[in-house]
Enzyme design. Structure first.
Site, PDB file in Angstrom:
ATOM      1  N   GLY A   7      27.088  51.042  38.662  1.00  0.00           N
ATOM      2  CA  GLY A   7      26.677  49.662  38.830  1.00  0.00           C
ATOM      3  C   GLY A   7      26.825  49.182  40.260  1.00  0.00           C
ATOM      4  N   MET A  11      26.145  42.612  41.516  1.00  0.00           N
ATOM      5  CA  MET A  11      26.937  41.734  42.368  1.00  0.00           C
ATOM      6  C   MET A  11      28.354  42.272  42.559  1.00  0.00           C
ATOM      7  SD  MET A  11      27.880  37.683  41.957  1.00  0.00           S
ATOM      8  CE  MET A  11      28.743  37.907  40.396  1.00  0.00           C
ATOM      9  N   GLY A  13      29.525  45.368  41.747  1.00  0.00           N
ATOM     10  CA  GLY A  13      29.497  46.724  42.276  1.00  0.00           C
ATOM     11  C   GLY A  13      29.249  46.762  43.775  1.00  0.00           C
ATOM     12  N   LEU A  38      22.115  55.089  32.613  1.00  0.00           N
ATOM     13  CA  LEU A  38      23.439  55.144  31.986  1.00  0.00           C
ATOM     14  C   LEU A  38      23.387  55.021  30.465  1.00  0.00           C
ATOM     15  CD1 LEU A  38      25.562  53.057  34.522  1.00  0.00           C
ATOM     16  CD2 LEU A  38      25.393  55.542  34.322  1.00  0.00           C
ATOM     17  N   GLY A 103      35.544  44.204  32.466  1.00  0.00           N
ATOM     18  CA  GLY A 103      35.101  43.460  31.300  1.00  0.00           C
ATOM     19  C   GLY A 103      34.699  42.042  31.638  1.00  0.00           C
ATOM     20  N   SER A 104      35.079  41.104  30.782  1.00  0.00           N
ATOM     21  CA  SER A 104      34.714  39.699  30.966  1.00  0.00           C
ATOM     22  C   SER A 104      35.684  38.828  30.181  1.00  0.00           C
ATOM     23  CB  SER A 104      33.287  39.453  30.468  1.00  0.00           C
ATOM     24  OG  SER A 104      33.021  38.072  30.358  1.00  0.00           O
ATOM     25  N   SER A 105      35.927  37.628  30.694  1.00  0.00           N
ATOM     26  CA  SER A 105      36.840  36.718  30.001  1.00  0.00           C
ATOM     27  C   SER A 105      36.274  36.193  28.693  1.00  0.00           C
ATOM     28  CB  SER A 105      37.190  35.538  30.910  1.00  0.00           C
ATOM     29  OG  SER A 105      36.022  34.832  31.289  1.00  0.00           O
ATOM     30  N   CYS A 106      34.996  36.447  28.401  1.00  0.00           N
ATOM     31  CA  CYS A 106      34.413  36.000  27.136  1.00  0.00           C
ATOM     32  C   CYS A 106      34.937  36.789  25.947  1.00  0.00           C
ATOM     33  CB  CYS A 106      32.891  36.070  27.187  1.00  0.00           C
ATOM     34  SG  CYS A 106      32.220  37.743  27.206  1.00  0.00           S
ATOM     35  N   TYR A 133      27.731  40.086  23.615  1.00  0.00           N
ATOM     36  CA  TYR A 133      28.242  40.621  24.888  1.00  0.00           C
ATOM     37  C   TYR A 133      29.753  40.786  24.816  1.00  0.00           C
ATOM     38  CZ  TYR A 133      29.176  40.928  29.923  1.00  0.00           C
ATOM     39  OH  TYR A 133      29.600  41.331  31.169  1.00  0.00           O
ATOM     40  N   PRO A 160      37.702  39.859  34.385  1.00  0.00           N
ATOM     41  CA  PRO A 160      37.501  38.788  35.374  1.00  0.00           C
ATOM     42  C   PRO A 160      37.062  37.486  34.736  1.00  0.00           C
ATOM     43  CG  PRO A 160      35.609  40.249  35.357  1.00  0.00           C
ATOM     44  CD  PRO A 160      36.628  40.862  34.431  1.00  0.00           C
ATOM     45  N   THR A 161      37.380  36.404  35.390  1.00  0.00           N
ATOM     46  CA  THR A 161      36.846  35.100  35.033  1.00  0.00           C
ATOM     47  C   THR A 161      35.388  35.034  35.489  1.00  0.00           C
ATOM     48  OG1 THR A 161      37.296  32.733  35.162  1.00  0.00           O
ATOM     49  CG2 THR A 161      37.558  34.003  37.202  1.00  0.00           C
ATOM     50  N   HIS A 176      24.161  32.770  35.341  1.00  0.00           N
ATOM     51  CA  HIS A 176      25.354  32.001  35.040  1.00  0.00           C
ATOM     52  C   HIS A 176      25.272  30.645  35.727  1.00  0.00           C
ATOM     53  CE1 HIS A 176      27.084  36.108  34.149  1.00  0.00           C
ATOM     54  NE2 HIS A 176      27.405  35.420  33.072  1.00  0.00           N
ATOM     55  N   ASP A 275      27.086  23.480  24.945  1.00  0.00           N
ATOM     56  CA  ASP A 275      28.075  23.482  26.019  1.00  0.00           C
ATOM     57  C   ASP A 275      28.762  24.836  26.179  1.00  0.00           C
ATOM     58  OD1 ASP A 275      28.028  21.001  27.226  1.00  0.00           O
ATOM     59  OD2 ASP A 275      29.374  20.088  25.761  1.00  0.00           O
TER      60      ASP A 275
END
Length: 322
Positions: A7, A11, A13, A38, A103-106, A133, A160-161, A176, A275
């Site tokens: 990746g 952004m 990567g 991939l 990963g992601s904070s979601c 996701y 990450p946030t 985003h 929201d």
């Protein structure tokens, strides 16, 4: 160390590539999407066998904002599962002992206590607008944990946030919230608009971190001694939050971006649109105890991102609008 960065065009990567190049201490392996798909198991297997990296950083993913997640849920789940499964499993098959999964904070429950600690994983229902996701990213964490437990490898995960910065996707609907707002406010100023509509009520609070901070954090975590890393994690929750520890209401963010871009009109909020999660800010105390904390203030980061955005427009090099 030979590091394969999956990746490297994205952004995050590309920010990690810049950081590695600045350090100049590693042999960085990359492969364009046209060269290596991939989602193709056989192709990833052959690539890992041929390159034999010492470590892998998995920053490749299909990403997007609320609208993109709502519109393409099957794509987000399927593609991310395929990428993760192939890279992590084939890294193991090629005897790669060290891997970092981004990963992601979601991944955390929609209504969990704030700030969100790592232990909150799998303790409640996810935010519906990005559930596919999030499920893919949870699977990636658990896959890393499972290989650690079963085979004794050192596969780590960082969550990450919300990230922003150079190389972001600036599509006004699929991106985003922060880059989408930069694009929309800039275009509103260009055409002399007197008002701009924003999805939702503006009341949800979000945390934002510059991608250069994320790159620095990723390489910091990758470089940690295994015993030191283990002191702040455990086999069943072996991931670390990465963020600033500070959040901001979307309405305040919009006001900040309006000021930076020079927009002086009215900001309207479309409350018929979702929201998402009411508040999301990460508890980063574990990573802080290990010796790392974010260093780029939000306004400074937005200013530098907007400067880069405008330079891309002026130079004609183009921006990501997908």
């Amino acid at each position: 160390m030979r590091i394969y960065l999956a990746g490297h065009r994205g952004m995050v990567g590309s920010a990690i590539v810049r950081q590695l190049e600045a350090e100049g201490a590693h042999d960085v392996i990359t492969a364009d999407r046209a060269w290596l798909d991939l989602t193709d198991q056989a192709a990833v297997a052959a690539f890992m066998r041929n390159e034999r990296p010492d470590a892998v950083i998995l920053a490749a993913a299909r990403v997007g904002g609320i609208m993109a997640n709502n519109t393409y849920p099957a794509n987000f789940l399927h593609e991310n599962l395929m990428i993760q499964n192939n890279v992590i499993h084939q890294a193991f098959k090629a005897d790669v002992a060290k891997l970092l999964f981004l990963g992601s904070s979601c991944i955390y429950p929609r209504d969990t206590a704030q700030p969100i600690r790592e232990e909150a994983l799998l303790t409640g229902a996810l935010e519906p607008t990005n559930e596919p996701y999030a499920i893919a990213k949870i699977a990636g964490i658990k896959l890393c944990e499972s290989y650690n437990r079963q085979y004794g490898v050192d596969y780590r995960s960082v969550m990450p946030t919300n990230l922003y910065g150079r190389g972001d996707n600036f599509h006004p609907e699929n991106a985003h919230v922060l880059p989408a707002l930069i694009d929309r406010f800039h275009k509103a100023v260009d055409r002399g608009a007197t008002e701009i509509d924003i999805w939702g009520s503006g009341t949800p609070r979000r945390e934002f971190m510059h991608v250069d901070d994320m790159a620095a954090a990723s390489l910091f975590v990758l470089s940690l001694d295994q015993d030191i890393y283990a002191k702040e994690t455990n086999p069943m929750r072996s991931h670390l939050n990465v963020g600033t520890g500070h959040d901001i209401p979307i309405a305040d963010l919009a006001g900040m971006i309006a000021d930076i871009t020079g927009f002086t009109g009215d900001i309207l909020y479309d409350t018929t649109k979702p929201d998402g999660t009411p508040r999301k800010v990460l508890d980063t105390s574990r990573l802080n105890r290990l010796g790392w904390s974010a260093g780029i203030p939000l306004r400074d980061g937005i200013v530098s991102t907007y400067d880069w955005y405008r330079r891309q427009l002026i130079s004609g090099q183009g921006l990501r609008h997908r």
